[in-house]
Design an enzyme around this catalytic site. Sequence first.
Site, PDB file in Angstrom:
ATOM      1  N   CYS A 135      -2.305   2.559   5.166  1.00  0.00           N
ATOM      2  CA  CYS A 135      -3.467   3.177   4.694  1.00  0.00           C
ATOM      3  C   CYS A 135      -4.991   2.562   5.253  1.00  0.00           C
ATOM      4  O   CYS A 135      -5.521   3.238   5.519  1.00  0.00           O
ATOM      5  CB  CYS A 135      -3.394   2.783   3.192  1.00  0.00           C
ATOM      6  SG  CYS A 135      -4.861   3.596   2.101  1.00  0.00           S
ATOM      7  N   GLU A 205       1.156   8.749   4.458  1.00  0.00           N
ATOM      8  CA  GLU A 205      -0.027   9.371   4.990  1.00  0.00           C
ATOM      9  C   GLU A 205       0.035  10.802   5.375  1.00  0.00           C
ATOM     10  O   GLU A 205      -1.183  11.444   4.998  1.00  0.00           O
ATOM     11  CB  GLU A 205      -0.508   8.394   6.070  1.00  0.00           C
ATOM     12  CG  GLU A 205      -0.729   6.977   5.432  1.00  0.00           C
ATOM     13  CD  GLU A 205      -2.159   6.812   4.477  1.00  0.00           C
ATOM     14  OE1 GLU A 205      -2.874   7.822   4.815  1.00  0.00           O
ATOM     15  OE2 GLU A 205      -2.288   6.056   3.604  1.00  0.00           O
TER      16      GLU A 205
END
Length: 220
Positions: A135, A205
């Site tokens: 992240c 993601e």
Amino acid sequence: MNFTDSLWLSIEAIYSKILAHPFVQGLTDGSLDESAFRFYAIQDALYLQDFARGLAILGAKADSDDDFLMFCDHASNAILVERSMHDSFFKAWQLTSEQVYNTPPAPNCLLYTSYLLRVALGLPYYEAVGAFLPCYWIYWQVGKELVQKGSVNPLYQQWIDTYASDEFEAVVKAVLPVMDNLALGLTQPQKEAVKHHFIITSKMEYLFWDMGYHQQEWEV
């Protein structure tokens, strides 16, 4: 080669797919429907609530006071700094905080946050750092890639500038050495466990941007 270098090599194909995704491409060429970006931004605000709590857990598990302070600081900034960016978007869209934070999480958002919190709470510190690292790192890399092109949409440009900024770069560069230092004391099976989480959350993601692009809803 640092351990984190080997981690990045393991997701090169995933990262290439992220850059090629129409959501990411649309941030610069203006083809992304603003309704999709609004959906993403709301889900991202929900995501950051749990991401910040996960970072606080990492801080509590940290082996050193410096790591504890860093992750607690990052947990605070995830709420304060990125919420400020989101709030500017929501103001432009005339959305209230109640409307945003009472929105149910989409399936991929819930999948991602649940995985992060499970790893943070139930698995060793070094595995959790590996799970949370994409992240940080992928957003920074995407920001650097997109800022070279710029965007015709001011909201998209603000998003790009946030993750391409020197401030965000400093945050990411503070986390990478933590993982590399932890790796020095890990066995090969332990390193493989870290890599497993790193790859899984890198895939998430991708799924998060895909969720935004398709404005994913629960099918039942």
